[in-house]
Design a protein around this motif. Sequence first.
Motif, PDB file in Angstrom:
ATOM      1  N   THR A 174       3.014   8.104   7.985  1.00 33.89           N
ATOM      2  CA  THR A 174       1.814   8.838   8.257  1.00 33.89           C
ATOM      3  C   THR A 174       2.114  10.341   8.648  1.00 33.89           C
ATOM      4  OG1 THR A 174       2.122   8.168  10.758  1.00 33.89           O
ATOM      5  CG2 THR A 174       0.899   6.380   9.487  1.00 33.89           C
ATOM      6  N   TYR A 175       3.346  10.938   9.283  1.00 25.71           N
ATOM      7  CA  TYR A 175       3.762  12.043   9.577  1.00 25.71           C
ATOM      8  C   TYR A 175       4.154  12.825   8.419  1.00 25.71           C
ATOM      9  CZ  TYR A 175       3.350   9.621  14.039  1.00 25.71           C
ATOM     10  OH  TYR A 175       3.173   8.966  15.183  1.00 25.71           O
ATOM     11  N   ILE A 176       4.782  12.334   7.243  1.00 26.93           N
ATOM     12  CA  ILE A 176       5.020  13.142   6.284  1.00 26.93           C
ATOM     13  C   ILE A 176       4.177  12.724   4.882  1.00 26.93           C
ATOM     14  CG2 ILE A 176       7.330  13.452   7.217  1.00 26.93           C
ATOM     15  CD1 ILE A 176       8.315  11.101   5.327  1.00 26.93           C
ATOM     16  N   ASP A 177       4.255  13.578   3.999  1.00 26.57           N
ATOM     17  CA  ASP A 177       3.754  13.224   2.735  1.00 26.57           C
ATOM     18  C   ASP A 177       4.520  12.588   1.779  1.00 26.57           C
ATOM     19  OD1 ASP A 177       1.470  14.856   3.604  1.00 26.57           O
ATOM     20  OD2 ASP A 177       1.984  16.581   2.749  1.00 26.57           O
ATOM     21  N   ILE A 178       5.949  12.835   1.730  1.00 21.40           N
ATOM     22  CA  ILE A 178       6.718  12.247   0.619  1.00 21.40           C
ATOM     23  C   ILE A 178       8.261  12.110   1.404  1.00 21.40           C
ATOM     24  CG2 ILE A 178       7.820  12.303  -1.460  1.00 21.40           C
ATOM     25  CD1 ILE A 178       5.503  14.309  -2.225  1.00 21.40           C
ATOM     26  N   GLY A 179       8.743  11.148   1.316  1.00 27.90           N
ATOM     27  CA  GLY A 179      10.336  10.968   1.722  1.00 27.90           C
ATOM     28  C   GLY A 179      10.981  10.687   0.388  1.00 27.90           C
ATOM     29  N   PHE A 180      12.236  11.205   0.375  1.00 26.52           N
ATOM     30  CA  PHE A 180      13.030  10.948  -0.536  1.00 26.52           C
ATOM     31  C   PHE A 180      14.471  10.748  -0.218  1.00 26.52           C
ATOM     32  CE2 PHE A 180      13.187  15.676  -0.500  1.00 26.52           C
ATOM     33  CZ  PHE A 180      14.403  15.753  -0.651  1.00 26.52           C
TER      34      PHE A 180
ATOM     35  N   GLY B 218       0.807  -1.433   0.025  1.00 29.58           N
ATOM     36  CA  GLY B 218       0.046   0.032   0.057  1.00 29.58           C
ATOM     37  C   GLY B 218       0.760   1.353  -0.132  1.00 29.58           C
ATOM     38  N   ILE B 219       2.046   1.359   0.118  1.00 25.05           N
ATOM     39  CA  ILE B 219       3.072   2.306   0.093  1.00 25.05           C
ATOM     40  C   ILE B 219       3.401   2.388  -1.353  1.00 25.05           C
ATOM     41  CG2 ILE B 219       5.125   3.241   0.951  1.00 25.05           C
ATOM     42  CD1 ILE B 219       4.890   1.789   3.690  1.00 25.05           C
ATOM     43  N   THR B 220       3.678   3.664  -1.845  1.00 22.23           N
ATOM     44  CA  THR B 220       4.225   3.933  -3.113  1.00 22.23           C
ATOM     45  C   THR B 220       5.762   4.165  -3.255  1.00 22.23           C
ATOM     46  OG1 THR B 220       2.111   5.050  -3.942  1.00 22.23           O
ATOM     47  CG2 THR B 220       3.831   5.471  -5.048  1.00 22.23           C
ATOM     48  N   PHE B 221       6.464   3.179  -3.837  1.00 20.91           N
ATOM     49  CA  PHE B 221       7.798   3.328  -3.936  1.00 20.91           C
ATOM     50  C   PHE B 221       8.033   3.527  -5.446  1.00 20.91           C
ATOM     51  CE2 PHE B 221       7.056   0.418  -0.273  1.00 20.91           C
ATOM     52  CZ  PHE B 221       7.854   0.883   0.621  1.00 20.91           C
ATOM     53  N   SER B 222       8.853   4.873  -5.483  1.00 20.89           N
ATOM     54  CA  SER B 222       9.067   5.150  -7.084  1.00 20.89           C
ATOM     55  C   SER B 222      10.444   5.577  -7.298  1.00 20.89           C
ATOM     56  CB  SER B 222       8.097   6.011  -7.491  1.00 20.89           C
ATOM     57  OG  SER B 222       7.961   7.230  -6.779  1.00 20.89           O
ATOM     58  N   ASP B 223      10.808   5.707  -8.637  1.00 21.09           N
ATOM     59  CA  ASP B 223      12.222   6.203  -8.774  1.00 21.09           C
ATOM     60  C   ASP B 223      11.963   7.232  -9.926  1.00 21.09           C
ATOM     61  OD1 ASP B 223      15.260   5.519  -8.381  1.00 21.09           O
ATOM     62  OD2 ASP B 223      15.003   5.786 -10.346  1.00 21.09           O
TER      63      ASP B 223
ATOM     64  N   LEU C 165      11.828   7.784  -4.332  1.00 18.20           N
ATOM     65  CA  LEU C 165      10.602   8.321  -3.344  1.00 18.20           C
ATOM     66  C   LEU C 165       9.691   7.430  -2.964  1.00 18.20           C
ATOM     67  CD1 LEU C 165       9.742  10.776  -6.719  1.00 18.20           C
ATOM     68  CD2 LEU C 165      10.469  11.540  -4.395  1.00 18.20           C
ATOM     69  N   VAL C 166       9.250   7.888  -1.718  1.00 16.21           N
ATOM     70  CA  VAL C 166       8.473   7.034  -0.879  1.00 16.21           C
ATOM     71  C   VAL C 166       7.280   7.915  -0.515  1.00 16.21           C
ATOM     72  CG1 VAL C 166       8.392   5.582   1.365  1.00 16.21           C
ATOM     73  CG2 VAL C 166      10.346   5.973   0.007  1.00 16.21           C
ATOM     74  N   SER C 167       5.964   7.107  -0.429  1.00 17.88           N
ATOM     75  CA  SER C 167       4.759   7.905  -0.140  1.00 17.88           C
ATOM     76  C   SER C 167       3.671   6.953   0.457  1.00 17.88           C
ATOM     77  CB  SER C 167       4.359   8.996  -0.965  1.00 17.88           C
ATOM     78  OG  SER C 167       3.337   9.498  -0.408  1.00 17.88           O
ATOM     79  N   GLN C 168       3.004   7.115   1.448  1.00 13.43           N
ATOM     80  CA  GLN C 168       1.861   6.563   1.964  1.00 13.43           C
ATOM     81  C   GLN C 168       0.498   7.207   1.529  1.00 13.43           C
ATOM     82  OE1 GLN C 168       1.565   3.699   5.437  1.00 13.43           O
ATOM     83  NE2 GLN C 168       0.449   5.633   6.199  1.00 13.43           N
TER      84      GLN C 168
END
Length: 293
Positions: free
Chosen positions: A245-251, A94-99, A262-265
Motif C-alpha cells: 500500500t506504501y509502494i507501487d512496485i517491489g522487485f 489480488g496482488i500481481t506477482f510476475s517474473d 516483481l510484486v505490485s498491488q
Amino acid sequence: MTRPGVAVNSAQPVETENLQLHNCLRSGVPYDENQRTRNWGLAEIMNAQMQLKDVTSIVLDYQAFAKDRLSPLYEFFQFWRYPRTFSNPKELLGITFSDLGFQLEPPGVSQQPFSAGLRIFARLFPDIIARLMGRSAKLCLFVKGMDRTYFDELEMIDKVLVPRNLSYVLLPPSAPFKKDAPVRLGAGHLIFEWPSELLDEVPRKWFLSPCIEIEGYIGKDNFLGQIARLYFEPDTELRIRELLTYIDIGFRVHQDNDGLFLVSQKLNMEALSNLLGLSQLNLMVQQAIGVKN
C-alpha cells in the motif's frame, strides 16, 4: 520518534552533482558491458527475448515452495529471517506477482549458460528500472552481501549516501552477532535511496551472485519510515500486503542476476507490461547480442 536500534537519515533535496563514487562501490562483476554475448547457438540468439510472466499461481502454492525447499515469495521482504512461516495464501489474492526474464525458443533449448543472460540483463537493468520508476517515482534499494567484503553498510553510508544527501535507514540484524564468526558480518540491513542517474552502477558493482542479493522498492511517497516500522512486525502475508500500500512496485533481482521477480498491488500485468515496453526492450536485447534485422 525513531525506534531504538534504527539509524535513519531523511535527506533534503540538493543539486545533483557528478561526484565520484568511492571505493565501497567495489568492482568484481563478471561481465563486460561492451562485450557481445557468446556461447549461444544461432537459434537461441535469433529467438532470445524477454517476457513478463504471471507467476501468481506459483507464488500462492506454498506446498510447492516447501517441496523445493524455497522460501515463499522468493524471500521478498524477508531479511534473512528463516524459516518463513506463511500460512494463508488467500491473504495475497489480488496482488500481481510476475517474473521478467529471458525466454529461449524453440522450446527445449537449453537455458545454459547463464553468463550470456547475465550480461544482457546487466546492460538492460538501468533502462528497465527507469521505465518502472516513470518520471516521478523514487527508488530505494536493499543490498545485502554475504559479508562486509562484498558490501559494507557503514562505508556505504559514510562515503556514498551522506555525501550525496541520500535518505537511508539502517535496520538491526535479524539475528544476534556471534563472537568469532567466520565471516565479517554486516552492520545490519541497509535500505537506501538510489538516484536514477546512477542506475548503471547497480549491475556494475553489485551483480555478484551468489555473494550479493538485491531488492528494490519503487513509489512516489517517502516510504522508508513505513519500511522501518514493518521490519519489526511479524513476517506474515498481511505485512506484505501493507507494504504494497506504501509502494507501487517491489522487485527482487534473480539469484543469477538475469531477471526480476516483481510484486505490485496497484498495477496489474497489463499496466506493468505497458511500463516496461517489452517490444522496445527486445529490440535492445537483439542489439546487445549483435543480431541485425
